[in-house]
Write a protein that holds these residues in place. Structure first.
Motif, PDB file in Angstrom:
ATOM      1  N   PHE B 227     101.794  74.354  35.950  1.00  0.00           N
ATOM      2  CA  PHE B 227     100.357  74.461  35.709  1.00  0.00           C
ATOM      3  C   PHE B 227      99.708  73.078  35.667  1.00  0.00           C
ATOM      4  O   PHE B 227      98.725  72.809  36.370  1.00  0.00           O
ATOM      5  N   ALA B 228     100.292  72.184  34.856  1.00  0.00           N
ATOM      6  CA  ALA B 228      99.686  70.858  34.693  1.00  0.00           C
ATOM      7  C   ALA B 228      99.617  70.126  36.026  1.00  0.00           C
ATOM      8  O   ALA B 228      98.583  69.565  36.395  1.00  0.00           O
ATOM      9  N   PHE B 229     100.709  70.159  36.769  1.00  0.00           N
ATOM     10  CA  PHE B 229     100.724  69.379  38.012  1.00  0.00           C
ATOM     11  C   PHE B 229      99.806  69.991  39.063  1.00  0.00           C
ATOM     12  O   PHE B 229      99.146  69.269  39.810  1.00  0.00           O
ATOM     13  N   ILE B 230      99.751  71.309  39.093  1.00  0.00           N
ATOM     14  CA  ILE B 230      98.861  71.934  40.077  1.00  0.00           C
ATOM     15  C   ILE B 230      97.408  71.622  39.748  1.00  0.00           C
ATOM     16  O   ILE B 230      96.610  71.285  40.626  1.00  0.00           O
ATOM     17  N   VAL B 231      97.066  71.694  38.450  1.00  0.00           N
ATOM     18  CA  VAL B 231      95.671  71.451  38.086  1.00  0.00           C
ATOM     19  C   VAL B 231      95.293  69.991  38.358  1.00  0.00           C
ATOM     20  O   VAL B 231      94.233  69.715  38.929  1.00  0.00           O
ATOM     21  N   VAL B 232      96.174  69.067  37.982  1.00  0.00           N
ATOM     22  CA  VAL B 232      95.842  67.659  38.216  1.00  0.00           C
ATOM     23  C   VAL B 232      95.787  67.375  39.721  1.00  0.00           C
ATOM     24  O   VAL B 232      94.878  66.697  40.206  1.00  0.00           O
ATOM     25  N   GLY B 233      96.748  67.909  40.446  1.00  0.00           N
ATOM     26  CA  GLY B 233      96.791  67.649  41.887  1.00  0.00           C
ATOM     27  C   GLY B 233      95.550  68.177  42.592  1.00  0.00           C
ATOM     28  O   GLY B 233      94.889  67.453  43.342  1.00  0.00           O
ATOM     29  N   LEU B 234      95.217  69.439  42.304  1.00  0.00           N
ATOM     30  CA  LEU B 234      94.039  69.993  42.963  1.00  0.00           C
ATOM     31  C   LEU B 234      92.765  69.386  42.390  1.00  0.00           C
ATOM     32  O   LEU B 234      91.759  69.272  43.093  1.00  0.00           O
ATOM     33  N   GLY B 235      92.816  68.980  41.120  1.00  0.00           N
ATOM     34  CA  GLY B 235      91.659  68.301  40.543  1.00  0.00           C
ATOM     35  C   GLY B 235      91.368  67.004  41.289  1.00  0.00           C
ATOM     36  O   GLY B 235      90.213  66.654  41.532  1.00  0.00           O
ATOM     37  N   LEU B 236      92.431  66.293  41.671  1.00  0.00           N
ATOM     38  CA  LEU B 236      92.236  65.082  42.479  1.00  0.00           C
ATOM     39  C   LEU B 236      91.577  65.423  43.803  1.00  0.00           C
ATOM     40  O   LEU B 236      90.648  64.750  44.250  1.00  0.00           O
ATOM     41  N   LYS B 237      92.073  66.483  44.443  1.00  0.00           N
ATOM     42  CA  LYS B 237      91.513  66.859  45.741  1.00  0.00           C
ATOM     43  C   LYS B 237      90.077  67.339  45.599  1.00  0.00           C
ATOM     44  O   LYS B 237      89.266  67.160  46.499  1.00  0.00           O
ATOM     45  N   ALA B 238      89.790  68.011  44.469  1.00  0.00           N
ATOM     46  CA  ALA B 238      88.455  68.574  44.293  1.00  0.00           C
ATOM     47  C   ALA B 238      87.504  67.593  43.622  1.00  0.00           C
ATOM     48  O   ALA B 238      86.369  67.943  43.347  1.00  0.00           O
ATOM     49  N   ALA B 239      87.979  66.369  43.340  1.00  0.00           N
ATOM     50  CA  ALA B 239      87.144  65.354  42.691  1.00  0.00           C
ATOM     51  C   ALA B 239      86.613  65.870  41.356  1.00  0.00           C
ATOM     52  O   ALA B 239      85.443  65.741  41.039  1.00  0.00           O
ATOM     53  N   MET B 240      87.513  66.468  40.558  1.00  0.00           N
ATOM     54  CA  MET B 240      87.125  66.879  39.215  1.00  0.00           C
ATOM     55  C   MET B 240      86.857  65.636  38.393  1.00  0.00           C
ATOM     56  O   MET B 240      87.420  64.593  38.650  1.00  0.00           O
ATOM     57  N   PHE B 241      86.065  65.736  37.372  1.00  0.00           N
ATOM     58  CA  PHE B 241      85.389  64.571  36.838  1.00  0.00           C
ATOM     59  C   PHE B 241      86.216  63.282  36.669  1.00  0.00           C
ATOM     60  O   PHE B 241      85.923  62.337  37.374  1.00  0.00           O
ATOM     61  N   PRO B 242      87.246  63.213  35.833  1.00  0.00           N
ATOM     62  CA  PRO B 242      87.785  61.842  35.722  1.00  0.00           C
ATOM     63  C   PRO B 242      88.556  61.421  36.967  1.00  0.00           C
ATOM     64  O   PRO B 242      88.939  60.270  37.086  1.00  0.00           O
ATOM     65  N   LEU B 243      88.784  62.331  37.875  1.00  0.00           N
ATOM     66  CA  LEU B 243      89.595  62.021  39.059  1.00  0.00           C
ATOM     67  C   LEU B 243      88.745  61.892  40.315  1.00  0.00           C
ATOM     68  O   LEU B 243      89.217  62.047  41.424  1.00  0.00           O
ATOM     69  N   HIS B 244      87.469  61.576  40.158  1.00  0.00           N
ATOM     70  CA  HIS B 244      86.561  61.644  41.301  1.00  0.00           C
ATOM     71  C   HIS B 244      86.337  60.293  41.948  1.00  0.00           C
ATOM     72  O   HIS B 244      85.524  60.188  42.855  1.00  0.00           O
ATOM     73  N   GLY B 245      87.077  59.265  41.498  1.00  0.00           N
ATOM     74  CA  GLY B 245      86.778  57.909  41.953  1.00  0.00           C
ATOM     75  C   GLY B 245      86.730  57.714  43.452  1.00  0.00           C
ATOM     76  O   GLY B 245      85.989  56.874  43.960  1.00  0.00           O
ATOM     77  N   TRP B 246      87.501  58.483  44.192  1.00  0.00           N
ATOM     78  CA  TRP B 246      87.554  58.279  45.642  1.00  0.00           C
ATOM     79  C   TRP B 246      86.334  58.833  46.344  1.00  0.00           C
ATOM     80  O   TRP B 246      86.021  58.441  47.452  1.00  0.00           O
ATOM     81  N   LEU B 247      85.636  59.779  45.705  1.00  0.00           N
ATOM     82  CA  LEU B 247      84.665  60.572  46.448  1.00  0.00           C
ATOM     83  C   LEU B 247      83.417  59.814  46.905  1.00  0.00           C
ATOM     84  O   LEU B 247      83.061  59.880  48.083  1.00  0.00           O
ATOM     85  N   PRO B 248      82.735  59.093  46.021  1.00  0.00           N
ATOM     86  CA  PRO B 248      81.462  58.512  46.479  1.00  0.00           C
ATOM     87  C   PRO B 248      81.620  57.633  47.709  1.00  0.00           C
ATOM     88  O   PRO B 248      80.854  57.774  48.671  1.00  0.00           O
ATOM     89  N   GLY B 249      82.626  56.772  47.699  1.00  0.00           N
ATOM     90  CA  GLY B 249      82.816  55.898  48.848  1.00  0.00           C
ATOM     91  C   GLY B 249      83.128  56.690  50.104  1.00  0.00           C
ATOM     92  O   GLY B 249      82.554  56.472  51.173  1.00  0.00           O
ATOM     93  N   ALA B 250      84.046  57.655  49.949  1.00  0.00           N
ATOM     94  CA  ALA B 250      84.477  58.404  51.128  1.00  0.00           C
ATOM     95  C   ALA B 250      83.312  59.175  51.733  1.00  0.00           C
ATOM     96  O   ALA B 250      83.187  59.265  52.956  1.00  0.00           O
ATOM     97  N   TYR B 251      82.461  59.744  50.893  1.00  0.00           N
ATOM     98  CA  TYR B 251      81.346  60.505  51.440  1.00  0.00           C
ATOM     99  C   TYR B 251      80.250  59.591  51.960  1.00  0.00           C
ATOM    100  O   TYR B 251      79.624  59.880  52.972  1.00  0.00           O
TER     101      TYR B 251
END
Lengths: 368, 507, 114, 151
Positions: B227-251
């Motif tokens: 559960f933990a790894f799936i949520v963190v992993g998909l959270g990274l892909k979905a740019a969930m709040f603390p894991l969203h660092g990649w998104l602004p630049g990429a978009y």
């Protein structure tokens, strides 16, 4: 051959030794500051893990790891450090602490969870007793080929493999968008091939390469068509075939190779491979089955008319084997096309790039 | 569920195989596009195969309306041996969203590529775009945990290179794409680790089968770690709040085609997969998924909605403002889901649809103007409203929806969210939504102020009206933004059906 | 008989492994790039030959033997060619071979070879 | 056997994952980051393979139980185990993780190639592949209000 020393499981000992070696290699990569050492160690890591995979009975995976990890990855990495060099790696002090904490944290969670895992090698664990075992029991009846890994890969989970082929194709597109196909290398008339020039130090290499390239290509086809019976299949064969081309480029010069295997040709073959794979799937739909249902690869009336001497006498117990056999063979061929062409495209991208941006003293092709 | 009879007038043989063809259509299109001789051909193939995907998605919608859940066995092997596609009302919603946004983006790409990408690479670019589309469509349809990883990577690997192709206008696309590649791959690998633990615990990869077996395991550490790894992993892909660092630049630095397509679909597809794991796999078995949503997901989503809106308000570049706003808006969607009632989830999905529409509109308007115009900051866009009135009017429509002005799609979805959080007694969420809306007013207002109320500095490069080929898809999207604000029966019925499929009859 | 063959094959394989180990030591201990290549390539080829011979004895006469022989042919082709290419590259890169007695090499070590 | 021995494989593989993650996060050099990423991905594969190993098993290529090889395997595993866990008289390792990891390896090399291609372009555009220096260059240019397209 463990029976000779009672009470001693050579496999377990080998397993432990190889894993410790892997840990040492990773530590060495973490410690080294030289990019070349890191890349060579990375190749070593792949090679050792391939040996470990054999110990774990994962012959197909070991084969793939050896050709992909130790072969192509290393070539691409070497090309990349050649093209990006002059920027020495330095590890600043402040970056050490947080990563270590993060890595340790992840490791701690993993180890916490690991304690609940079934014992290593337990044949009754859910992983080994449920679906995994079902494949072993069903393959003989459903497909009639000895290599269960190939059966699962290309039929039961053939859709995954289609995705995987597409991933490889996407990588070809990605590298080509970034680095091009090495078109400029082709246009560049000033560069001489490595061998055959006025100061040819490479007679030995050239002779050896001339001997080796046909053998390598032949071996690729052996691996391709032997995949039903033993370890091997489209991926491994595709990479090996690409290695023959890459070797040619390294020894005889990129330009000669590009004249023989044109970048455009490689790109087309990569797309054709995926098309072949997807086309087989659609053919199955047209003939009344589901997507990639090889039982319906041939229309029933045609299947009934195939003379015995081609396929052998029909087996009433397993009427669909021929569809499965042909389907697996055809999609493996699609995989071969895409993988080989992609690896060549990637190599052209990197190797052609060094000519576009020449640097003082640079060797002539990407991974020489 | 509304009826789609008018749309799925496909032969039954095609309808029966719609799940596979939905993915395979764009896939074959990608190969043909890569083989096509010039960029015009590639564009036509791109448009054709995305429209085909829309058609297939509509067929599926009809099937789902009739049957409830569509199962399709790849290779004719029933799970757990084979890979099965499992499409319910929520999956259809995502498939419709992805395919229709991709069709709009493909229409738009005819002009955009000429301006943004080297002409020798147009065919490749279209091929890569179609691979992304196929990957996302596969991701939202598959019922197999590992197959989902494969499709996640199909879409991602294409995406990395296509984002990096923005280098021709803005070299910051390169580090942004690299960063995304690293983060995306860590996310995917975490996901694989999580699936590995689930596999070790249950012995199967089919999601429904995993769910059935997880129930019997109780509080196994393997399931918790999975559960933990799936949520963190998909959270990274979905740019969930603390894991969203990649998104602004990429978009912000991607070519505008990718920009439109990704902002409307990519993170949402990963989010959808996470939701399916939360509600479809973990939730029935134990209540830690439930606690996680109430105590972790909800607060993080609230923080995202506020903090990223503040960041957006301080950004200077147009696209970066919009990118930060995306992370904030994903926060709204997660707020709705974290409440855990069907009404709240449907409000969340309604916002997901509305946000996809308005972000696509906004990015397409910015991209359309930027075809002949190098401006990127707020100052550069001063006076653009006068130079490109049609394009910027569409932009204003999207921005109004972003703020949540009545008669736009954004208003209704926020309203439903507030209703649902009041019904659940979560007053703090109402406060969060209000604060975040005010902040949206601030950053959208700044953009609108620059566009319509300032005059361009003398001698500065002036914006130009987007060509007709851009205006048509742009105004279709903007029109939907308004239509769904006035008459929301279509998206609401889709969202409610999706929420009901997800929640399985909970209040 | 089978037992004797097994032990003989095992002994040969072990000898091959020992040779490879010696080669590795040589790579570490020898003073310059050419002597190191020499140590690596000769012991590598030789060690692999011994190991394959040993494995042939263990496996008995079968298809496996043929495959092992093919592997050996492949190693005999590639390993020396690789060593040659490596030495060639070192020479092109400007490494001059050490000529003279070992003592001189040791004396010059500081100034020296990599 | 104690927990240390039965779970040694998993723990070793996890150490490899941690190593990969550490290399990935601790360096600013883009190529080194790709190396760390590759190790991280590969070691995940090794974890799956560890899950699928069956003691006394062999590679999942169907064998005849009465052949010499089948006999030798059966002798090693013991008749009771074979009767319980064998398929037609032979114990095989689990083929499913092998298939999955074949896929994962290929995905890994695809990621590696694309990542390195982007790194090469970065070097051409910025003249460096150190994250710090790239960020510094970007800050300077952004502050000056200009953004260069890549060469």
């Amino acid at each position: 051959m463990t029976g000779y020393i009672p009470g001693f499981d050579a496999n377990l000992a080998l397993d432990a030794i190889l894993l410790v070696m892997l840990v040492v290699i990773v530590a060495a990569i973490a410690a080294t500051h030289r990019m070349l050492s890191a890349v060579i160690l990375m190749g070593l890591y792949s090679l050792v893990s391939a040996v470990w995979l054999v110990v774990m009975d994962a012959a197909d995976v070991a084969f793939t790891e050896a050709v992909v990890g130790a072969g192509v990855s290393t070539i691409v990495l070497l090309g990349a450090i050649l093209l990006t060099r002059g920027a020495a790696a330095k590890v600043s002090g402040r970056r050490r602490f947080l990563p270590a904490v993060l890595a340790l944290g992840v490791g701690a969670i993993l180890i916490y969870a690991t304690l609940d895992l079934p014992d290593f090698g337990d044949p009754a664990s859910p992983a080994n007793a449920y679906v995994g075992r079902a494949y072993l029991e069903a393959t003989g009846n459903d497909m009639g080929i000895p290599n269960v890994v190939t059966a699962v890969l290309s039929s039961y989970r053939g859709f995954d493999t289609l995705g995987e082929t597409v991933v490889i194709f996407a990588a070809a597109i990605g590298v080509a968008i970034m680095l091009g196909f090495g078109e400029r290398a082709m246009a560049d008339r000033t560069i001489e091939p490595l061998a055959g020039g006025p100061a040819d130090h490479h007679v030995v290499l050239r002779v050896a390469a001339k001997l080796l390239i046909p053998i390598i290509a032949l071996y690729a086809f052996y691996v391709q068509f032997h995949g039903d019976l033993g370890p091997g299949g489209g991926f491994q064969a595709g990479v090996i075939l690409a290695v023959a081309v890459i070797l040619h480029a390294l020894v005889f010069g990129l330009k000669d190779t590009m004249a023989a295997v044109k970048p455009k040709f490689a790109r087309g073959v990569a797309a054709l491979g995926v098309l072949l794979y997807a086309g087989i799937g659609v053919t199955c739909i047209v003939n009344g089955g589901g997507f990639l249902d090889y039982d319906h690869l041939f229309p029933r009336h045609i299947e009934a008319q195939i003379p015995d001497w081609i396929l052998g006498p029909a087996d009433p117990a397993h009427p669909h084997h021929w569809g499965q056999h042909f389907g697996i063979m055809a999609i493996e061929l699609g995989v071969l096309f895409t993988v080989a062409a992609t690896m060549v495209t990637i190599f052209y991208g990197f190797a052609g790039r060094s000519m576009e941006a020449p640097q003082p003293g640079a060797p002539r092709s990407g991974a020489a | 569920m509304i009826t789609f009879e008018a749309f799925y007038a496909a032969p039954p043989a095609l309808t029966a195989h719609a799940p596979a063809l939905l993915v395979v259509g764009p896939l074959i299109g990608a190969c043909v596009a890569a083989l096509s001789p010039n960029s015009r051909w590639a564009w036509m193939i791109s448009v054709g195969s995305t429209i085909f995907a829309v058609w297939m998605a509509l067929c599926l919608a009809g099937e789902v309306a009739r049957q409830g859940v569509v199962n399709y066995y790849m290779g004719g092997f029933a799970p757990p041996l084979g890979i099965a596609f499992r499409i319910d009302a929520l999956g259809v919603m995502m498939a419709l969203l992805v395919s229709s946004v991709s069709a709009a983006a493909a229409l738009y790409s005819g002009h955009a590529l000429d301006a943004e990408v080297r002409s020798s690479k147009h065919t490749l670019f279209q091929a890569g775009f179609l691979l992304c589309v196929a990957g996302l469509l596969g991701l939202v349809s598959t019922g197999d945990a590992f197959n989902a990883f494969v499709f996640l990577e199909v879409s991602s690997i294409g995406t990395y290179a296509l984002i990096a192709a923005g280098e021709r206008r803005d070299r910051r696309a390169l580090p942004a794409a690299f960063n995304y590649l690293i983060m995306g791959t860590i996310g995917a690998t975490f996901y694989v680790i999580g699936v590995g633990f689930l596999y070790a615990a249950t012995g199967t990869l089919n999601m429904a089968d995993i769910a059935a077996r997880v129930v019997t395991l109780g509080d196994s550490r393997m399931v918790q770690a999975g559960f933990a790894f799936i949520v963190v992993g998909l959270g990274l892909k979905a740019a969930m709040f603390p894991l969203h660092g990649w998104l602004p630049g990429a978009y912000a630095h991607a070519p505008s085609l990718m920009n439109i397509f990704l902002s409307a679909t990519a993170t949402k597809a990963a989010l959808y997969l996470m939701v399916r794991f939360l509600f479809g796999v973990f939730e029935p078995g134990s209540d830690f998924a439930y606690h996680f949503m109430a105590w972790v997901l909800g607060p993080l989503a609230g923080a995202a909605a506020v903090i990223c809106s503040i960041q957006a308000a301080f950004e200077k570049e147009f696209r970066r403002v919009l990118a930060f706003s995306s992370v904030a808006q994903v926060g709204y969607i997660l707020l709705g889901l974290s409440i855990g009632t069907t009404a709240a989830a449907s409000a969340g999905f309604l916002h997901l649809l509305a946000h996809a529409l308005m972000k696509a509109t906004l990015f397409m308007a910015v991209g359309g103007v930027a075809l002949h115009f190098r401006g990127r900051t707020l100052d550069d866009f001063a006076g653009a409203g006068r130079d490109a009135p049609w394009t910027m009017a569409a932009f204003a429509t999207g921005a109004a929806s972003l703020i949540g002005i009545p008669l736009t799609a954004g208003f209704l979805s926020k309203w439903r969210l507030i209703e649902a959080s009041l019904a659940a007694g979560q007053i703090w969420m109402v406060v969060v939504i209000a604060i975040s809306s005010l902040l949206a007013l601030a950053y959208a207002g700044r953009m609108l102020e620059a566009i319509f109320f300032r005059t361009a500095a003398p001698g500065a490069e002036r914006a130009k009206e987007a060509p007709l080929g851009v205006l048509v898809p742009l105004w279709i999207l903007a029109g939907f933004c308004v239509w769904f604000g006035i008459d929301a029966s279509l998206p609401e019925s889709i969202a409610i059906a999706g929420a009901q499929a997800l929640m399985g009859g909970r209040p | 008989m089978a037992d004797a063959l097994f032990w003989a094959g095992g002994g040969l394989a072990a000898a091959g492994a020992l040779l490879a180990l010696i080669g590795a030591l040589g790579v570490l201990r020898f003073p310059d790039v050419y002597t190191r290549i020499h140590a690596a390539s000769i012991t590598d080829t030789g060690g692999a030959t011994l190991m394959i011979l040993g494995l042939c004895l263990i496996s008995g006469l079968s298809l496996v033997t043929l495959k092992l022989v093919l592997v050996w042919v492949f190693i005999m082709l590639t390993s020396p060619a690789a060593a040659n290419a490596l030495a060639n590259a070192a020479y092109s890169a400007g490494h001059t071979p050490w000529i003279g007695s070992f003592r001189i090499m040791q004396d010059n070590r500081k100034g020296g070879s990599r | 056997m104690s927990a240390v021995l039965t779970h040694f494989n998993y723990v070793a593989v996890i150490v490899l994952m941690m190593g990969g993650l550490y290399i990935l996060l601790s360096t600013g050099n883009l190529v080194r980051r790709m190396i760390g990423l590759a190790i991280f991905q590969t070691s995940t594969g090794l974890f799956y393979i560890s899950l699928g190993k069956v003691s006394g098993g062999t590679a999942a290529i169907t064998l005849d139980a009465v052949s010499a090889e089948g006999q030798a395997l059966a002798a090693r595993a013991g008749a009771e185990q074979v009767a319980r866990y064998g398929v037609e008289g032979v114990i095989y390792s689990n083929p499913l993780p092998h298939v999955l990891i074949l896929t994962a390896i290929v995905v890994g090399v695809a990621t590696l190639a694309v990542g390195l291609a982007i790194a090469v372009r970065l070097r051409e555009a910025y003249g460096t592949i150190e994250t710090d220096e790239i960020q510094a260059l970007d800050r300077v240019l952004t502050a000056a209000g200009q953004v260069e397209p890549a060469p």
